[in-house]
Enzyme design. Structure first.
Site, PDB file in Angstrom:
ATOM      1  N   HIS A  24       1.181 133.106   5.816  1.00 50.41           N
ATOM      2  CA  HIS A  24       1.609 131.601   6.330  1.00 50.41           C
ATOM      3  C   HIS A  24       2.268 131.544   7.761  1.00 50.41           C
ATOM      4  O   HIS A  24       3.292 130.877   7.600  1.00 50.41           O
ATOM      5  CB  HIS A  24       2.102 130.877   5.255  1.00 50.41           C
ATOM      6  CG  HIS A  24       3.622 131.082   4.284  1.00 50.41           C
ATOM      7  ND1 HIS A  24       4.448 131.412   5.009  1.00 50.41           N
ATOM      8  CD2 HIS A  24       3.830 131.215   3.073  1.00 50.41           C
ATOM      9  CE1 HIS A  24       5.438 131.509   4.313  1.00 50.41           C
ATOM     10  NE2 HIS A  24       5.101 131.629   2.885  1.00 50.41           N
ATOM     11  N   HIS A  78       9.867 133.457  -8.988  1.00 48.04           N
ATOM     12  CA  HIS A  78       9.762 132.604  -7.997  1.00 48.04           C
ATOM     13  C   HIS A  78       8.113 132.008  -8.306  1.00 48.04           C
ATOM     14  O   HIS A  78       7.361 132.841  -8.626  1.00 48.04           O
ATOM     15  CB  HIS A  78       9.823 133.215  -6.672  1.00 48.04           C
ATOM     16  CG  HIS A  78       9.524 132.560  -5.414  1.00 48.04           C
ATOM     17  ND1 HIS A  78       9.518 131.430  -5.417  1.00 48.04           N
ATOM     18  CD2 HIS A  78       9.169 133.123  -4.228  1.00 48.04           C
ATOM     19  CE1 HIS A  78       9.384 130.915  -4.009  1.00 48.04           C
ATOM     20  NE2 HIS A  78       9.135 132.121  -3.427  1.00 48.04           N
ATOM     21  N   GLU A  80       6.105 130.569  -6.149  1.00 43.17           N
ATOM     22  CA  GLU A  80       5.196 130.978  -4.881  1.00 43.17           C
ATOM     23  C   GLU A  80       4.018 131.721  -5.298  1.00 43.17           C
ATOM     24  O   GLU A  80       4.425 132.698  -5.648  1.00 43.17           O
ATOM     25  CB  GLU A  80       5.747 131.303  -3.475  1.00 43.17           C
ATOM     26  CG  GLU A  80       5.046 131.032  -2.320  1.00 43.17           C
ATOM     27  CD  GLU A  80       5.406 131.080  -0.929  1.00 43.17           C
ATOM     28  OE1 GLU A  80       6.667 131.548  -0.852  1.00 43.17           O
ATOM     29  OE2 GLU A  80       4.998 130.929   0.100  1.00 43.17           O
ATOM     30  N   ASP A  82       2.278 134.291  -4.097  1.00 41.93           N
ATOM     31  CA  ASP A  82       2.364 135.664  -3.920  1.00 41.93           C
ATOM     32  C   ASP A  82       2.954 136.310  -4.915  1.00 41.93           C
ATOM     33  O   ASP A  82       2.656 137.699  -5.153  1.00 41.93           O
ATOM     34  CB  ASP A  82       2.689 136.071  -2.451  1.00 41.93           C
ATOM     35  CG  ASP A  82       4.139 135.434  -2.382  1.00 41.93           C
ATOM     36  OD1 ASP A  82       4.496 134.326  -2.878  1.00 41.93           O
ATOM     37  OD2 ASP A  82       5.069 135.967  -1.479  1.00 41.93           O
ATOM     38  N   HIS A 144      13.481 131.476  -2.027  1.00 37.62           N
ATOM     39  CA  HIS A 144      13.082 130.938  -0.961  1.00 37.62           C
ATOM     40  C   HIS A 144      12.676 129.370  -1.084  1.00 37.62           C
ATOM     41  O   HIS A 144      12.187 128.541  -0.466  1.00 37.62           O
ATOM     42  CB  HIS A 144      11.935 131.855  -0.282  1.00 37.62           C
ATOM     43  CG  HIS A 144      10.839 131.247   0.662  1.00 37.62           C
ATOM     44  ND1 HIS A 144       9.690 131.420   0.151  1.00 37.62           N
ATOM     45  CD2 HIS A 144      11.130 130.210   1.762  1.00 37.62           C
ATOM     46  CE1 HIS A 144       8.798 130.771   1.154  1.00 37.62           C
ATOM     47  NE2 HIS A 144       9.580 130.245   2.026  1.00 37.62           N
ATOM     48  N   ASP A 163      12.341 137.272  -3.300  1.00 36.15           N
ATOM     49  CA  ASP A 163      12.061 137.407  -1.769  1.00 36.15           C
ATOM     50  C   ASP A 163      13.354 137.826  -1.211  1.00 36.15           C
ATOM     51  O   ASP A 163      13.481 138.600  -0.066  1.00 36.15           O
ATOM     52  CB  ASP A 163      12.032 136.017  -1.401  1.00 36.15           C
ATOM     53  CG  ASP A 163      10.415 135.331  -1.561  1.00 36.15           C
ATOM     54  OD1 ASP A 163       9.472 136.378  -1.531  1.00 36.15           O
ATOM     55  OD2 ASP A 163      10.248 134.383  -1.458  1.00 36.15           O
ATOM     56  N   TYR A 191      11.789 139.219   8.094  1.00 32.49           N
ATOM     57  CA  TYR A 191      11.729 138.557   7.137  1.00 32.49           C
ATOM     58  C   TYR A 191      12.587 137.543   6.815  1.00 32.49           C
ATOM     59  O   TYR A 191      12.471 136.341   6.679  1.00 32.49           O
ATOM     60  CB  TYR A 191      11.525 139.601   5.731  1.00 32.49           C
ATOM     61  CG  TYR A 191      11.123 138.629   4.618  1.00 32.49           C
ATOM     62  CD1 TYR A 191       9.868 138.762   4.417  1.00 32.49           C
ATOM     63  CD2 TYR A 191      11.971 138.254   3.593  1.00 32.49           C
ATOM     64  CE1 TYR A 191       9.335 138.301   3.105  1.00 32.49           C
ATOM     65  CE2 TYR A 191      11.496 137.547   2.710  1.00 32.49           C
ATOM     66  CZ  TYR A 191      10.221 137.482   2.309  1.00 32.49           C
ATOM     67  OH  TYR A 191       9.898 136.999   1.182  1.00 32.49           O
ATOM     68  N   HIS A 222       9.002 142.290  -2.183  1.00 30.21           N
ATOM     69  CA  HIS A 222       8.234 142.738  -1.038  1.00 30.21           C
ATOM     70  C   HIS A 222       8.828 144.067  -0.322  1.00 30.21           C
ATOM     71  O   HIS A 222       9.895 144.032  -0.346  1.00 30.21           O
ATOM     72  CB  HIS A 222       8.157 141.656   0.123  1.00 30.21           C
ATOM     73  CG  HIS A 222       7.195 140.432  -0.221  1.00 30.21           C
ATOM     74  ND1 HIS A 222       6.128 140.309  -0.397  1.00 30.21           N
ATOM     75  CD2 HIS A 222       8.093 139.101  -0.309  1.00 30.21           C
ATOM     76  CE1 HIS A 222       6.001 138.993  -0.657  1.00 30.21           C
ATOM     77  NE2 HIS A 222       7.151 138.205  -0.713  1.00 30.21           N
TER      78      HIS A 222
HETATM   79 FE1  FEO Z   1       8.475 132.957  -1.324  1.00 30.69          FE
HETATM   80 FE2  FEO Z   1       7.338 135.929  -1.462  1.00 30.69          FE
HETATM   81  O1  FEO Z   1       7.261 134.262  -1.642  1.00 30.69           O
END
Ligand code: FEO
Length: 392
Positions: A24, A78, A80, A82, A144, A163, A191, A222
């Site tokens: 993004h 989370h 989101e 991903d 996040h 995250d 990041y 991640h």
């Molecule tokens: Fe806020 Fe890795 O997503």
């Protein structure tokens, strides 16, 4: 594709996104991973899932350990996508499973997927027994999204941090001591600068909570898992979250006929003379997410634009919008730029940096092409002007 055991009966079962080059709007030349973790106990627990296009890879890894239909809990740290993209498939397969989430997480997942899943809602300080082990939860809102939480497994000293402490690195290596540390720290800084920076005060609170835990592994969602360099990554997060910058300057600019470029070089020479380390970027060729990586540790952010059609250049406007949204604190700003007649470009840069809340230095402008004498004046001015807080 197989699971990788990271502790006895605890497995990494994530997906590797080798081809990700843009997350993004954040340039990701090293790709990324979406880390999911499988805890084999009386209640089989999956911590987070993966982005939708890697769900089959995750299921294959889980299936190398256990039939995914036997999963009892899916912890969603989370919302989101991903990390939640694999939830619909898992919940379809594991029809008796419940989703474990924070109150905001439950709301967000219902609003994303509109499914009648069973939810187990947990807040900070609450736990969930899964057999011989317990999951403990700490909400970390805005790291996040408002729904974020981290999950701690005290019996194993593992923090599933989602995250936080992540890095966009696609690799077959799973641990920090299997890759060069500089790469992992640089990607963690990138990041931080592009995903986490605007939430510094929330990171400070989360760090205080994390510091009370006995941690042997930080398993983010991640990149690589921290096991040998936990103190290093915590030290860096401390520095970034508390806005402790170096005596360094980002000089980010764009140029039409090289005049603003010449000014940037003169400003860099002046700063070098006083011992300020310079990181210089032409915004027409360097992605804004790479520039942000250096803003994380730089005290000075100097931005230059010529004037075109009574405006600053569009790439500079884009950088300023990105910078304002990520809102680094305690920085010193300065605008500069060449112009033909109006000179609005540098003025607009000044206004943009002031909107970021930076302490502003006087704008430096130059008409048409700065000659050698003009460049010497710019260098001298930059080498001698009083800087807020003084040189370090
Ligand atoms: Fe806020 Fe890795 O997503």
């Amino acid at each position: 594709m197989k699971a990788r055991e990271i502790r006895k009966d605890i497995y990494w079962v994530g997906g590797i996104d080798w081809n990700l080059r843009n997350f993004h709007g954040y340039e990701t030349p090293r790709g990324s991973t979406y880390n999911a973790y499988l805890v084999m106990d009386d209640k089989i627990t999956l911590v987070d899932t993966v982005k939708y296009h890697l769900v089959d890879e995750m299921l294959e890894r889980i299936s190398s350990v256990v039939d995914p239909r036997k999963i009892d809990y899916v912890v969603s740290n989370h919302v989101e996508m991903d990390h939640s993209g694999g939830l619909p498939r898992i919940m379809q397969l594991a029809s008796n499973a419940a989703v474990v989430a924070s109150p905001q997480g439950e709301r967000g997942l219902r609003e994303h997927y509109r499914q009648a899943w069973d939810f187990v809602v947990r807040k900070t300080g609450e736990t969930l027994g899964i057999g011989s082990r317990n999951l403990a939860f700490v909400q970390t809102p805005m790291i996040h999204w408002p729904d974020n939480m981290v999950t701690y497994l005290p019996e194993e000293k593992i923090l599933f941090s989602n995250d936080s402490f992540g890095q966009h690195i696609a690799s077959d290596e799973r641990f920090d001591d299997e890759l060069p540390l500089d790469i992992s720290i640089e990607e963690a800084q990138k990041y931080y600068g592009n995903i986490v920076l605007s939430y510094n005060s929330q990171v400070q609170k989360a760090l205080e909570a994390v510091k009370t835990l006995d941690i042997g592994l930080i398993a983010p969602s991640h990149g690589i898992i921290w096991r040998s360099y936990i103190a290093e990554i915590l030290k860096h997060y401390d520095k970034w979250a508390y806005n402790r910058t170096d005596n360094s300057a980002v000089i980010a600019y764009s140029t039409m006929w090289n005049s603003t470029y010449k000014m940037a070089k003169a400003i860099a020479s002046g700063l070098e003379r006083r011992g300020v380390r310079v990181r210089m970027f032409d915004l027409a060729v360097t992605h804004i997410s790479t520039v942000m990586t250096q803003v994380v540790t730089s005290k000075y952010v100097f931005v230059g634009s010529p004037t075109m059609n009574s405006n600053l250049l569009p790439v500079v406007a884009g950088f300023l919008a990105y910078l304002r949204a990520l809102s680094p604190k305690k920085r010193v700003g300065m605008a500069f730029g060449s112009h033909g007649w109006g000179g609005q470009g540098a003025d607009q840069v000044h206004a943009g940096l002031a909107e970021c809340g930076f302490e502003m230095l006087e704008t430096i402008k130059s008409k048409y092409i700065p000659d050698e004498q003009a460049l010497k004046v710019i260098e001298e001015k930059t080498a001698t002007m009083p800087l807020p807080g003084g040189d370090e």
